[in-house]
Motif scaffolding. Structure first.
Motif, short mmCIF file in Angstrom:
data_model
loop_
_atom_site.label_atom_id
_atom_site.label_comp_id
_atom_site.label_asym_id
_atom_site.label_seq_id
_atom_site.Cartn_x
_atom_site.Cartn_y
_atom_site.Cartn_z
N PRO A 141 12.16 -6.64 -6.24
CA PRO A 141 11.10 -7.61 -5.46
C PRO A 141 10.05 -6.41 -5.22
O PRO A 141 9.60 -5.52 -5.70
CB PRO A 141 11.93 -7.53 -4.09
N SER A 142 8.53 -7.86 -4.72
CA SER A 142 7.74 -6.60 -4.85
C SER A 142 7.89 -6.45 -3.53
O SER A 142 8.39 -6.98 -2.96
CB SER A 142 6.01 -8.31 -4.29
N THR A 143 7.03 -5.28 -2.85
CA THR A 143 6.37 -4.69 -1.69
C THR A 143 5.16 -4.93 -1.07
O THR A 143 4.26 -5.03 -1.99
CB THR A 143 6.98 -3.37 -2.23
N VAL A 144 4.75 -4.77 -0.02
CA VAL A 144 3.35 -4.69 0.30
C VAL A 144 3.65 -3.94 1.62
O VAL A 144 5.05 -3.35 2.38
CB VAL A 144 3.46 -5.97 1.46
N GLU A 145 2.55 -3.20 2.11
CA GLU A 145 2.49 -2.40 3.22
C GLU A 145 1.64 -2.73 4.63
O GLU A 145 1.00 -4.07 4.51
CB GLU A 145 1.33 -1.55 2.97
N ILE A 146 2.54 -2.52 5.51
CA ILE A 146 2.44 -3.52 6.75
C ILE A 146 2.70 -1.77 8.06
O ILE A 146 3.43 -0.91 7.79
CB ILE A 146 3.70 -4.77 7.82
N ASP A 147 1.68 -2.71 8.55
CA ASP A 147 1.11 -1.53 9.60
C ASP A 147 1.73 0.58 8.95
O ASP A 147 2.27 1.27 9.50
CB ASP A 147 2.31 -0.82 10.68
N GLY A 148 0.91 0.81 7.37
CA GLY A 148 1.15 2.14 7.22
C GLY A 148 2.39 2.22 5.96
O GLY A 148 2.79 3.07 5.64
N ALA A 149 3.64 1.24 6.66
CA ALA A 149 5.38 1.43 6.09
C ALA A 149 4.69 0.12 4.90
O ALA A 149 4.51 -0.77 4.94
CB ALA A 149 5.96 1.02 7.46
N GLU A 150 5.77 0.66 3.93
CA GLU A 150 6.05 0.01 2.80
C GLU A 150 6.90 -1.17 2.86
O GLU A 150 8.44 0.00 3.12
CB GLU A 150 6.15 0.34 1.40
N ARG A 151 7.09 -2.07 2.69
CA ARG A 151 8.39 -3.05 3.48
C ARG A 151 8.09 -4.08 2.03
O ARG A 151 7.51 -4.74 1.14
CB ARG A 151 8.22 -3.83 4.51
N SER A 152 9.48 -4.32 1.84
CA SER A 152 9.80 -5.39 0.74
C SER A 152 9.25 -7.05 0.65
O SER A 152 9.10 -6.72 1.95
CB SER A 152 11.85 -5.55 0.49
#
Length: 394
Positions: free
Chosen positions: A44-55
Motif C-alpha cells: 500500500p502507498s502511504t501518506v503523511e498526516i501531521d508529521g506521521a506516515e500512515r497507510s
C-alpha cells in the motif's frame, strides 16, 4: 489531497535506469520493475498526516483500482489474469491449503479479477492475445520442424479458439525437449536471415530467445500477436487474455489485484495448467483503445470495466486558469511530465513534477491543474465519463 509514497518492486526483468530517471533519481538503485500506487495489502502507498506516515488504506479505505509504473528491459512471463469467479475460487483454495500470501509459489494473492490497461510512456512492445488460426498456420508451416508440423496438424484438425488452446495445452502439459526448442529457434533464425517473417513472429521469437534461449515457452511466442504502442497510446488486457510484455515503460491501471498465472519465460512460479483454465475467448482481437477527447486538453481511455479508467490531461502556462482534474470520487494522479500544481476548491495547492503522485479524495471537490505539464489520473468511471467529448466530422 495527499502526496503519495509508493512501494517499489525490483524484478530481474526490470530496468536499471527508466523508473529511476522518471522519478528524478529518487528511486532505489538496481533493476526497478514497478511502482505501486494504491491500497493493495502487499504494497500500500502511504501518506503523511501531521508529521506521521500512515497507510493510504487508513485514509481512503480499500480502493478498487491500482496504478503502476512498469519498466521492462527484458520480456516478462507468458501470463494470464483470472476472471472474478476463478480468482475467488483460487484464493480460497490456496488459503485452505495454508499457502502464505507472500509465498513465491502462490498464484492467487487476493480474491479479485485483474483486467488491466497499459498506457505507453515510451515505445512499448507486448505480446497480447492469440493470432487468428490461418495466421498461426502460416507461421508454423514456414518454421517447418517436426514440432511445428505436429502442432499445425493438430490445429488443422480443430481450428479456432478451442483448437489454439488445445495446442497451447499440448505444449505446457508435455513441454518440448531442449533439442526441439533449439530446432525451432534455428529455423526462425534461418527465415529471418532470408528476410522472411510473418507479422514479426520470427524476429520476436529470436528477441525473446536472447533471454530465455531454451525455454519451452518460446514455442508459444509464435502463437501470439505482437503489439507496439507509441507514447500516448493504450491497450486493454481483459481477464483471461494471454500476454507477455517485451520492453518499454508504461503506466498500468488495473483492479487492485496481484493475481498472475504463468506458463513460461520466467524464473518465478509457473502454473501452466492453471493458466489454461483462465483463458477466455475473444483473444485474437487487438487490444488498442481509442481515447475520447474531452475539451481540448484531456484524453480519456475507458475500457468496458467498472473499476477503472484513465484520463491524461495536458496543460500550458498560457492558460492561467488551468483545467479541471478529470474524474470524480477516489482518484490517483501522476505527473508524467513538466511542472504543475493541483489547486483544490479550498485553495490548498500541491506542486508536482514528473514522477510525483497524489491521492485525491472525493471530498476535495473541484481540483484544477495549472502550469505546464501532463497529468495522468486513474479513476472509477461513471455514466458521465467522456461526456461533452469533441467529435470530428468524417
Amino acid at each position: 489531497m495527499y502526496r503519495l509514497r509508493n512501494a517499489t518492486r525490483g524484478y530481474d526483468w526490470g530496468s536499471a535506469t527508466e523508473i529511476q530517471g522518471f522519478l528524478g533519481g529518487t528511486a532505489d538503485p538496481g533493476r526497478l520493475a514497478e511502482v505501486w500506487m494504491g491500497t493493495h495489502e502487499l504494497g500500500p502507498s502511504t501518506v503523511e498526516i501531521d508529521g506521521a506516515e500512515r497507510s493510504l488504506t487508513e485514509v481512503a479505505g480499500p480502493l478498487p483500482l491500482m496504478m503502476k509504473i512498469l519498466a521492462a528491459d527484458r520480456p516478462l512471463s507468458l501470463q494470464v489474469h483470472p476472471n472474478a469467479q476463478l480468482a475467488r475460487a483460487g484464493y480460497a483454495a490456496e488459503n485452505a491449503a495454508g499457502i502464505p500470501l507472500d509465498a513465491p509459489h502462490r498464484s492467487y494473492k487476493d480474491p479479485w479479477h485483474k483486467p488491466e490497461m497499459v498506457y505507453a510512456l515510451t515505445t512499448f512492445d507486448t505480446l497480447v492475445g492469440f493470432r487468428p488460426t490461418a495466421e498461426i498456420l502460416r507461421v508454423l508451416d514456414a518454421v517447418n520442424t517436426p514440432l511445428t508440423r505436429y502442432l499445425a496438424d493438430e490445429l488443422r484438425l480443430k481450428p479456432g479458439f478451442d483448437g489454439i488452446v488445445r495446442i497451447l495445452e499440448l505444449v505446457v502439459s508435455n513441454p518440448p525437449s531442449v533439442g526441439e526448442v533449439d530446432e525451432v529457434v534455428a529455423s526462425c533464425r534461418s527465415l529471418v536471415a532470408q528476410h522472411v517473417d510473418v507479422k514479426r513472429a520470427y524476429t520476436t521469437l529470436l528477441e525473446v530467445a536472447e533471454h530465455f534461449p531454451r525455454d519451452p515457452g518460446l514455442v508459444l511466442v509464435l502463437l501470439l500477436n505482437r503489439l507496439t504502442l507509441q507514447p500516448g497510446e493504450a491497450a486493454f488486457l481483459g481477464a483471461g487474455i494471454i500476454h507477455a510484455h517485451l520492453r518499454g515503460m508504461c503506466i498500468e491501471v488495473m483492479t487492485s489485484s496481484d493475481n498472475v498465472l504463468r506458463a513460461g519465460l520466467t524464473s518465478k512460479h509457473v502454473d501452466p495448467l492453471g493458466l489454461v483454465t483462465c483463458l477466455e475467448r475473444g483473444m485474437s482481437r487487438l487490444a488498442r483503445i481509442t481515447p475520447d477527447v474531452v475539451g481540448t486538453e484531456t484524453e480519456v481511455f475507458a475500457p468496458e470495466v467498472e473499476e477503472f479508467a484513465l484520463a491524461v490531461t495536458q496543460v500550458a502556462a498560457s492558460d492561467a486558469e488551468g483545467t479541471a482534474l478529470y474524474g470524480r470520487g477516489h482518484r490517483i494522479a501522476l505527473c508524467t511530465g513538466g511542472a504543475v500544481e493541483l489547486v483544490a476548491s479550498d485553495g490548498s495547492r500541491l506542486p508536482l513534477v514528473r514522477g510525483d503522485s497524489v491521492y485525491v479524495a472525493p471530498g476535495d471537490g473541484l481540483v484544477r491543474v495549472i502550469g505546464t505539464g501532463e497529468v495522468a489520473v486513474a479513476f472509477a468511471p461513471s455514466d458521465e465519463t467522456a461526456a461533452a467529448r469533441l467529435i470530428d466530422l468524417v
